[in-house]
Scaffold this active site. Structure first.
Site, PDB file in Angstrom:
ATOM      1  CB  SER A 115      -0.883   0.034   1.241  1.00 51.68           C
ATOM      2  OG  SER A 115      -1.841  -0.982   1.200  1.00 51.68           O
ATOM      3  CB  SER A 147       1.981  -5.100  10.211  1.00 49.51           C
ATOM      4  OG  SER A 147       0.889  -4.953   9.387  1.00 49.51           O
ATOM      5  CD  GLU A 230      -3.888  -9.233   3.352  1.00 54.32           C
ATOM      6  OE1 GLU A 230      -4.004  -8.878   2.170  1.00 54.32           O
ATOM      7  OE2 GLU A 230      -3.619  -8.462   4.282  1.00 54.32           O
ATOM      8  CD  GLU A 363     -16.683   0.449   2.332  1.00 56.43           C
ATOM      9  OE1 GLU A 363     -15.519   0.094   2.623  1.00 56.43           O
ATOM     10  OE2 GLU A 363     -17.514   0.776   3.193  1.00 56.43           O
TER      11      GLU A 363
END
Lengths: 393, 378
Positions: A115, A147, A230, A363
Site C-alpha cells: 500500500s 506491519s 492473505e 467496500e
C-alpha cells in the site's frame, strides 16, 4: 506420501528422535523443517513432503499433544501467510532455498511493502518506482500500513517498472532487504495510541535483479497470489462458542448485573446470535476446506467479522457506562502482534475500526463478492487502457 | 496492512456438528427440485392462491406417495423412511424455494414429531398413516405459537372435545387433527360431526390459516401429556423452518441477481451499479450465514443433541429477520415489476414475513436463548 496414518507415524518417529522436553527449541524447529514436517504441502527439501495441505492438521495434532515448541506463527504471520506461498509459486530454486527455511524458522521476519498513500483500494495505481541499473534495481517511493517493518529482515515489494503502459501491466515484484541504508521506517501512530504499522520511505534502495520474483511487468499477477493467501488464512481455526469479541461482553453481563438495561439486553442478544451464526459459518467453511471443496463463503467471512467486531466492541463500551469513558493507556508503543483479548474495551472498540479497512476494505470485498461470486458486471472502467503516467492523481 | 482478527483460546469442541450436505442429500435435493420444476412453477402457485383449492394435492401425492418424503422422520418399523431431520431440512429448502403450497412442515414435521413424543398404539398407527402421506395431520395450535408457549384452551370431556383454535396452518388440508388439551393429546378425524374448519384470509396465501372449532367432536387419546408432545413438535418445526426460510431467501437472491444482470437502465445492466451490487453482496452474506445456521439446527435435531433447543432458537432468531430482509430487498431491487401481482416476488415476501412470525417471533426466540445461554434480563 499422502496418507494420514503414515504421516502420523512419521511424526511420532520424529518426536521420538527429537523429544521436545530435551531438545533445544531452535534445534527442534530446524530438525522439523528438515524432516518435511514444517508445512507438509511444500515440496521435499523445502520443509514439506508434497502432501495435501489438509494433512498438516495431522502433524500439528501430534506435535501439540507432545508439547512441541512452535515457530510463533503470529509473530511471523506475513512471512508464513503471504511471502512464503508467493516465493514458492514464483521464486527461483535459489530464492526458495535461500528464503523459505529462515522464514519458517522465524529467524527472519518479513513485512509487506504494497500500500501507498496514493494507492490503497486501487493498489495497482502505485507509484513507487524501480529503475534498472545493470544487475540491480534502484527503488524510490513511499509505502504505508506496513506491519512489523521495524522488526523485518525482508519485505515483499511491488514497484512500478514501466509507467508507459496501463497500470496493471507495469508493475514488478521484488524481495527488498530491509537493512539497505535507503530504507527508513517511521512508526505510524494509530487511533489506539500505539503504532502497529509504519510508513516506509525508500530512497535509492538497491535491489539485485536476483531478488526479483516473477517476470518484469508481471508483478500484479504475482501479487494476486500474495493477496489471495492473505484472505485464505481466515476461517482455518476452530473457534468455541463465545470465542471472539462477544466473550468479554457476555462475561461482564453475567458478572455485573448492575450494568444491565433492557435496551442493552436486546442488543446483546442480537449480537450474540450474530456472533454464533458467524462462528458456525466459519466452521462450515472449515469443513468445506477439509472435505476438499472450498466454497466461496471465505470471501464473505472477513466482511461479517469486521462489522460484528465493531458492533460488539461498541456495545461493550456502552455496557460499561462510566468505565467506558476511560482508556487504559495512550502511550505510544510498537507492539509486535495485535491482541484484542488482553486489552481493555476502549482499545477493542478503536482497533476493531481497522477490521473493515485492513486486508481489503469492506467496500472492495463487497465488489469482489458481487463480481466473482454473484457474477454481476463490473462498473465501467476508465483506467484499463490508459498508460499509468496519464492517470489522474 | 495485514489482516488481523481477534485471537481466541482454542478448545476442541466435542459436540461437533456436520454442517455440510452429504452426496445423498444433494441427490434428494435435485430430485425434489426436479419434481417442483415440473409441478409447481410460480404461475401455477400464484393461480392456486385464489382458487377454491389452496393446497396442491397432486404435488403432495407425488412427494408423499411417490417419493415417501412424508415419512422421513418416522422409523421404518412404523412405516416411515427412518431418515433424519437433515434430509427433511433439504426437502423444506426446496419447498421454500418454490413456496410450494403443501402441508409438509405441518404434517410431516410438526404433527409427526408431536406423535413421536407419544407412546402407545394409537400414536404409532397414526404415525404410519401420516408417514404414508395418504392422510394429512395438523396439530391444532396457532402457527404463531413458539415452543414452550401456553397451549390453546381446547377442553376434553371424556372423549368429546370443545373449543376453538384460530390461525391453524394447513387446517383446510387436514384429514386428522392432533388436539392438545390439559387431559392429554387427542386425535380427531376432520370429517367427523362436531368439527368445523373456517378459512381465514391469510397474509401468506401459500400456507393458509383457518379456525378449527370442536363442538363435542369424538376424539381418541394418543398421549397422556400434551406439553412435551407439543414442545417437541414445535421445536422441530422451528429448527427446520430455518431451512424453508433459507430456500425462500435463496430464491429471492438468485432471482434478484438474475434480474440485475438482465435489466438495463442508463445503458448499463443495473447490477453493474455499485450501490446495488453492495446490497446484493450483503444479501448473499446473509444467505451464507443462514445456511450454516439451518444446517446446524437440522443436524442437532438429527443427533438428538442437548444443544437442539439452542440451535432451533438461534436458527429462528437469525433466519427470520434475515429472510424478511432478503425478500424485502428482492422486491425493491426488482423495481416496479416487483410491486405487481403477476411477479412472484410478493409470494416470497408474504411467506418470509409469515415465517418470521410462525413458531415464534425473533424476540420470542431471543428470550429463549437468554434463558438457555445464561444472559438474563435486567
Amino acid at each position: 506420501m499422502t496418507d494420514a496414518a503414515e504421516l502420523r507415524s512419521r511424526t511420532q518417529e520424529f518426536l521420538a528422535a527429537h523429544p521436545p522436553a530435551t531438545t533445544e527449541r531452535a534445534a527442534f524447529l530446524k530438525a522439523r523443517f528438515d524432516a518435511g514436517l514444517a508445512w507438509v504441502h511444500y515440496p521435499e527439501g523445502l520443509g514439506g513432503l508434497g502432501a495435501p495441505r489438509s494433512l498438516q492438521a495431522v502433524v500439528d495434532a501430534e506435535l501439540e499433544a507432545a508439547g512441541a515448541p512452535d515457530n510463533e506463527p503470529r509473530r511471523i504471520g506475513i512471512g508464513l501467510g503471504m511471502a512464503a506461498p508467493t516465493i514458492l509459486r514464483f521464486g527461483t530454486e535459489e530464492q526458495k532455498r535461500g528464503f523459505l527455511r529462515p522464514l519458517w524458522l522465524g529467524d527472519e521476519v518479513w513485512c509487506q511493502l504494497f500500500s501507498e498513500p496514493g494507492a490503497g483500494s486501487d493498489l495497482a495505481a502505485l507509484g513507487t518506482r524501480a529503475v534498472r541499473d545493470g544487475d540491480t534495481w534502484v527503488v524510490n517511493g513511499q509505502k504505508v500500513w506496513t506491519s512489523g517493518a521495524h522488526a523485518a529482515r525482508w519485505a515483499i515489494l511491488i514497484a512500478r517498472t514501466d509507467p508507459d503502459v496501463p497500470k496493471h501491466r507495469g508493475i514488478t515484484y521484488f524481495v527488498c532487504d530491509m537493512t539497505d541504508p535507503g530504507v527508513e521506517v517511521r512508526p505510524l501512530r494509530q487511533i489506539t495510541g500505539e503504532a502497529e504499522f509504519n510508513e516506509v520511505f525508500l530512497t535509492d534502495v538497491r535491489i539485485p535483479d536476483a531478488h526479483r520474483l516473477g517476470e518484469i511487468g508481471d508483478g500484479w499477477k504475482v501479487a494476486q497470489t500474495t493477496l489471495m493467501n492473505e484472505r485464505v488464512s481466515i476461517g482455518g481455526a476452530r473457534i468455541p462458542r463465545e470465542g471472539g469479541l462477544i466473550g468479554p461482553v457476555v462475561g461482564a453481563w453475567r458478572e455485573r448485573p448492575e450494568l444491565r438495561t433492557h435496551d442493552l439486553h436486546q442488543r446483546l442478544l442480537k449480537l450474540w446470535v450474530e456472533a454464533e451464526v458467524a462462528r458456525l459459518t466459519g466452521e462450515r467453511l472449515r469443513q468445506q476446506l477439509v472435505a476438499g471443496h472450498p466454497g466461496p463463503e471465505g470471501s464473505g467471512m472477513k466482511l461479517g467479522f469486521a462489522r460484528l467486531n465493531q458492533e460488539i466492541s461498541g456495545l461493550e463500551l456502552e455496557l460499561l457506562g462510566q468505565e467506558g469513558l476511560l482508556y487504559e493507556d495512550w502511550t505510544m508503543r510498537r507492539p509486535a502482534t495485535v491482541d484484542f483479548a488482553g486489552r481493555d474495551a476502549g482499545y477493542r472498540y478503536l482497533r476493531a475500526k481497522g477490521n473493515s479497512i485492513e486486508g481489503g476494505t469492506s467496500e472492495v470485498l463487497l465488489n469482489i463478492v458481487a463480481e466473482r461470486v454473484l457474477g454481476l458486471p463490473s462498473e465501467p472502467r476508465t483506467d484499463k487502457d490508459v498508460a499509468w503516467k496519464d492517470l489522474a492523481r | 496492512m495485514s489482516t488481523q482478527t481477534p485471537q481466541t483460546p482454542q478448545s476442541p469442541q466435542r459436540d461437533q456438528r456436520d454442517l455440510l450436505y452429504s452426496e445423498e442429500e444433494e441427490t434428494l435435493r435435485s430430485v425434489v427440485r426436479g419434481l417442483l420444476a415440473d409441478h409447481c412453477d410460480a404461475t401455477a402457485v400464484l393461480a392456486r392462491t385464489e382458487s377454491a383449492e389452496p393446497h396442491d394435492r397432486e404435488l403432495w401425492k407425488a412427494l408423499a406417495d411417490g417419493m415417501g418424503l412424508a415419512g422421513l422422520l418416522v422409523p421404518e418399523e412404523l412405516g416411515g423412511q427412518g431418515a433424519t431431520h437433515r434430509e427433511a431440512a433439504v426437502v423444506l429448502e426446496e419447498l421454500g424455494r418454490a413456496v410450494a403450497p403443501v402441508p409438509y412442515l405441518t404434517s410431516a414435521v410438526i404433527a409427526t414429531e408431536a406423535l413421536l413424543a407419544c407412546d402407545g398404539d394409537a400414536a404409532r398407527e397414526l404415525l404410519g398413516t401420516l408417514a404414508s402421506g395418504r392422510r394429512i395431520g395438523v396439530l391444532t395450535v396457532p402457527l404463531a405459537a413458539a415452543p414452550g408457549d401456553a397451549l390453546p384452551g381446547v377442553r376434553a370431556a371424556g372423549e368429546a372435545l370443545y373449543g376453538s383454535v384460530t390461525g391453524v396452518a394447513d387446517a383446510l388440508a387436514a384429514d386428522v387433527f392432533l388436539v392438545p388439551t390439559s387431559a392429554g393429546l387427542f386425535a380427531v378425524d376432520a370429517a367427523l360431526d362436531g368439527v368445523s374448519v373456517v378459512p381465514q384470509i391469510s397474509l401468506d396465501l401459500t400456507r393458509p390459516l383457518a379456525t378449527v372449532t370442536f363442538e363435542g367432536a369424538r376424539a381418541r387419546a394418543v398421549g397422556p401429556e400434551s406439553g412435551p408432545a407439543v414442545r417437541r413438535g414445535l421445536r422441530a418445526g422451528a429448527g427446520l423452518l430455518a431451512s424453508e426460510q433459507l430456500g425462500v431467501a435463496d430464491w429471492c437472491l438468485t432471482e434478484t441477481v438474475r434480474h440485475s444482470k438482465e435489466r438495463h437502465q442508463f445503458n448499463r445492466p443495473v447490477g453493474s451499479f455499485q450501490a446495488l451490487k453492495h446490497r446484493l453482496a450483503q444479501l448473499w452474506l446473509e444467505v451464507v450465514n443462514m445456511r450454516a445456521t439451518a444446517r446446524n439446527a437440522a443436524d442437532t435435531l438429527a443427533a438428538g443433541s442437548a444443544d437442539a433447543d439452542v440451535a432451533a432458537a438461534l436458527a429462528q432468531a437469525f433466519a427470520s429477520p434475515a429472510t424478511v430482509h432478503v425478500a424485502e430487498e428482492a422486491l425493491q431491487l426488482h423495481g416496479g415489476i416487483g410491486m405487481t401481482w403477476e411477479h412472484p416476488v410478493h409470494l416470497y415476501l408474504k411467506r418470509a414475513k409469515a415465517d418470521s412470525i410462525a413458531l415464534g417471533t425473533v424476540g420470542r426466540h431471543r428470550e429463549e436463548l437468554a434463558a438457555r445461554v445464561n444472559l438474563p434480563a435486567p
